[in-house]
Design an enzyme around this catalytic site. Sequence first.
Site, PDB file in Angstrom:
ATOM      1  N   HIS A  56      41.659 -17.026  -0.021  1.00 11.41           N
ATOM      2  CA  HIS A  56      40.633 -17.756  -0.752  1.00 11.41           C
ATOM      3  C   HIS A  56      41.174 -18.105  -2.134  1.00 11.41           C
ATOM      4  CE1 HIS A  56      37.070 -15.908   1.723  1.00 11.41           C
ATOM      5  NE2 HIS A  56      38.034 -16.423   2.498  1.00 11.41           N
ATOM      6  N   GLU A  58      39.997 -17.712  -5.052  1.00 16.98           N
ATOM      7  CA  GLU A  58      39.871 -16.613  -6.015  1.00 16.98           C
ATOM      8  C   GLU A  58      40.945 -15.556  -5.773  1.00 16.98           C
ATOM      9  OE1 GLU A  58      35.611 -17.999  -4.998  1.00 16.98           O
ATOM     10  OE2 GLU A  58      37.497 -17.689  -3.943  1.00 16.98           O
ATOM     11  N   CYS A  86      32.998 -14.558  -2.499  1.00 24.85           N
ATOM     12  CA  CYS A  86      32.541 -13.724  -1.388  1.00 24.85           C
ATOM     13  C   CYS A  86      32.759 -12.254  -1.759  1.00 24.85           C
ATOM     14  CB  CYS A  86      33.302 -14.078  -0.111  1.00 24.85           C
ATOM     15  SG  CYS A  86      35.033 -13.561  -0.122  1.00 24.85           S
ATOM     16  N   CYS A  89      36.438 -11.433  -2.495  1.00 26.24           N
ATOM     17  CA  CYS A  89      36.923 -11.959  -3.768  1.00 26.24           C
ATOM     18  C   CYS A  89      36.268 -11.265  -4.954  1.00 26.24           C
ATOM     19  CB  CYS A  89      36.701 -13.465  -3.811  1.00 26.24           C
ATOM     20  SG  CYS A  89      37.693 -14.359  -2.593  1.00 26.24           S
TER      21      CYS A  89
END
Length: 158
Positions: A56, A58, A86, A89
Site C-alpha cells: 500500500h 502508506e 487500513c 498501514c
Amino acid sequence: MNTDLAIHEQWLRRVIAAAAAARAAGNHPFAAIIVDVKGTVLAAAYNAHHSDRTGHAEMMALRQASASWPIERLRNATLYTSAEPCAMCAGAAYWTGICRVVYALSEQRLLQLTGNHPQNPTLSLPCRQVFAAGQREVEVMGPMLEDEAAVPHEGFWY
C-alpha cells in the site's frame, strides 16, 4: 507542529495528484507523503500492488522513511495519504513513530467507489480505532477534500 488547515490541504492536494499519477502509471490510485515539521518531504510513494500485496502507498512510504531517518525525526512527522489508512498501514504508522495522520478519502467513501472489487477487499476498521489501542497518541485528521480525492478512483474499480 503546524496545525494550519491550509497547509494540510496543500499536502493533501499534492498526495491526491500523486494518486492520479499512480493510476496513470497503471497502479491503484493511492499515494502517501511523509513530511517533517519543517515541511521537508521524508518519503513519498504510491501503491505497489503488482509486486507486493502489502505494498500500500502508506506502507511503501513508511518503509522508506523508517529505513532512511531516525525515529527522532519521524516522531514529529505527518503522514499524508489519499485515503484513510487500513489497519495494516495504521499499525505501521504507529510503529514507525509518526505523530499525525492526515487523510483525504474515508474508508466508507472508498467502499462506495470500489464496491466489492476483488483487488480492494475493504477492511472496515477505522484508523482512529487502531491508534486508540496503542500506548501513545497519534493525531488523526480526516476525512478532508473527499470529493477531490474521489476523482482518481472514478471509473477505476468497475
